[in-house]
Design an enzyme around this catalytic site. Structure first.
Site, PDB file in Angstrom:
ATOM      1  N   GLU A 101       0.836  -1.215   0.000  1.00 28.08           N
ATOM      2  CA  GLU A 101       0.000   0.000   0.000  1.00 28.08           C
ATOM      3  C   GLU A 101       0.866   1.258   0.000  1.00 28.08           C
ATOM      4  OE1 GLU A 101      -2.396  -1.185   3.343  1.00 28.08           O
ATOM      5  OE2 GLU A 101      -3.290  -2.757   2.110  1.00 28.08           O
ATOM      6  N   GLU A 171       3.893 -10.914   0.802  1.00 27.37           N
ATOM      7  CA  GLU A 171       2.480 -10.561   0.710  1.00 27.37           C
ATOM      8  C   GLU A 171       2.087 -10.385  -0.756  1.00 27.37           C
ATOM      9  OE1 GLU A 171       1.046  -8.672   4.652  1.00 27.37           O
ATOM     10  OE2 GLU A 171       1.691  -7.079   3.337  1.00 27.37           O
ATOM     11  N   GLY A 177      -6.385  -8.117   1.582  1.00 27.85           N
ATOM     12  CA  GLY A 177      -7.713  -7.526   1.790  1.00 27.85           C
ATOM     13  C   GLY A 177      -8.771  -8.018   0.820  1.00 27.85           C
TER      14      GLY A 177
HETATM   15  P1  13P Z   1      -5.253  -8.696   5.093  1.00 27.14           P
HETATM   16  O1  13P Z   1      -4.888  -9.714   6.139  1.00 27.14           O
HETATM   17  O2  13P Z   1      -6.384  -7.811   5.503  1.00 27.14           O
HETATM   18  O3  13P Z   1      -5.423  -9.322   3.743  1.00 27.14           O
HETATM   19  O4  13P Z   1      -3.990  -7.701   4.972  1.00 27.14           O
HETATM   20  C1  13P Z   1      -2.734  -8.242   4.815  1.00 27.14           C
HETATM   21  C2  13P Z   1      -1.748  -7.163   4.944  1.00 27.14           C
HETATM   22  O5  13P Z   1      -1.666  -6.267   4.129  1.00 27.14           O
HETATM   23  C3  13P Z   1      -0.849  -7.200   6.112  1.00 27.14           C
HETATM   24  O6  13P Z   1       0.191  -6.306   5.977  1.00 27.14           O
END
Ligand code: 13P
Length: 257
Positions: A101, A171, A177
């Site tokens: 992000e 990730e 998300g």
């Molecule tokens: P989620 O577990 O909500 O998919 O997010 C993962 C994340 O970006 C952790 O840094």
């Protein structure tokens, strides 16, 4: 996981959620549900303004506080930035760098991620370095190539002693998300690949000692299977870390032998 050689870590990433007033009830519920004897370290990475309160509340239940981002600069005229020294000063033990992000919405590149990791190491904070491919890259079969590049760039100029304090988080962007988790096979394959990249740079021992986390829709239901993989040493958890009961279930899922 492989507890013989490295730490298992369950880290929450609260992102831009929660208020100071919500910390006390959250931590009370978390404390009630967390096992007293744990097979892992537990960390909550939160907005910087919440770290002091979280650090205080987390002390008696052995939950470490962490940041979500840091400036690459030491100090000075950088309005809005927060330095590693300031994070350390309020008790942060860990800090996320290079989250997708940040890369996506703030244009952070690998060089900046590397500089931030070094800034944290200089102040005794463990960087949690995030890497991961987009859906497009996965579909084009570029996952490992891309992730290997990110890992090498993020670790550039970091020596083996410093590597011991670094954590890598794989990730996949398409799993964040979205409720779409990578399968255990997919996650294991990339985490194993990341360890191989580290082995090439630093040798077998340091590579064996690095904790590599998986992140992306990890939850109370799928954690156990993901954590059973030999190269997945924990999780970086977004949504489920906002729910004390679910987060505790993930912590318990590290106790597998
Ligand atoms: P989620 O577990 O909500 O998919 O997010 C993962 C994340 O970006 C952790 O840094």
């Amino acid at each position: 996981m492989n507890r013989k050689y490295r730490k298992t870590i369950i880290a929450g990433n609260w992102k831009m959620n929660m208020l100071a007033s919500e910390i006390k009830p959250f931590m009370e519920q978390l404390k009630e549900n967390l096992p007293k004897v744990r097979a892992c370290d537990v960390v909550l990475c939160t907005p910087a303004v919440l770290i002091p309160a979280l650090g205080r509340a987390g002390k008696d239940c052995m939950v470490a506080a962490g940041g979500e981002d840091v400036s690459c600069f030491d100090k000075g005229a950088y309005t809005g930035e927060i330095s590693a020294a300031q994070l350390a000063d309020v008790g942060a033990k860990y800090c996320i760098v290079g989250h997708s992000e940040r890369r996506q919405y703030h244009g952070e590149d690998d060089m900046l991620v590397n500089a931030k990791a070094k800034a944290l190491l200089a102040k005794g904070i463990c960087p949690i370095i995030c890497v991961g491919e987009s859906l497009e890259q996965r579909e084009m079969d570029l996952t490992m190539e891309y992730v290997a590049f990110q890992v090498k760039a993020a670790l550039s100029g970091i020596d083996a002693a410093q590597l011991r304090r670094c954590v890598i988080a794989y990730e996949p962007i398409w799993a964040i998300g979205t409720g779409k988790t990578a399968t255990a096979e997919q996650a294991q394959e990339v985490c194993e690949g990341i360890r191989a990249v580290i082995r090439k740079i630093y040798g077998a021992r340091p590579a064996r000692a690095v904790s590599i986390l998986y992140g992306g829709s990890m939850n109370a239901k799928n954690a156990e299977e993901l954590l059973a993989c030999p190269d997945i040493d924990g999780g970086l958890i977004g949504g489920a870390s906002l729910k004390p009961v679910d987060f505790s279930v993930i912590v318990k899922a590290t106790d597998q032998d």
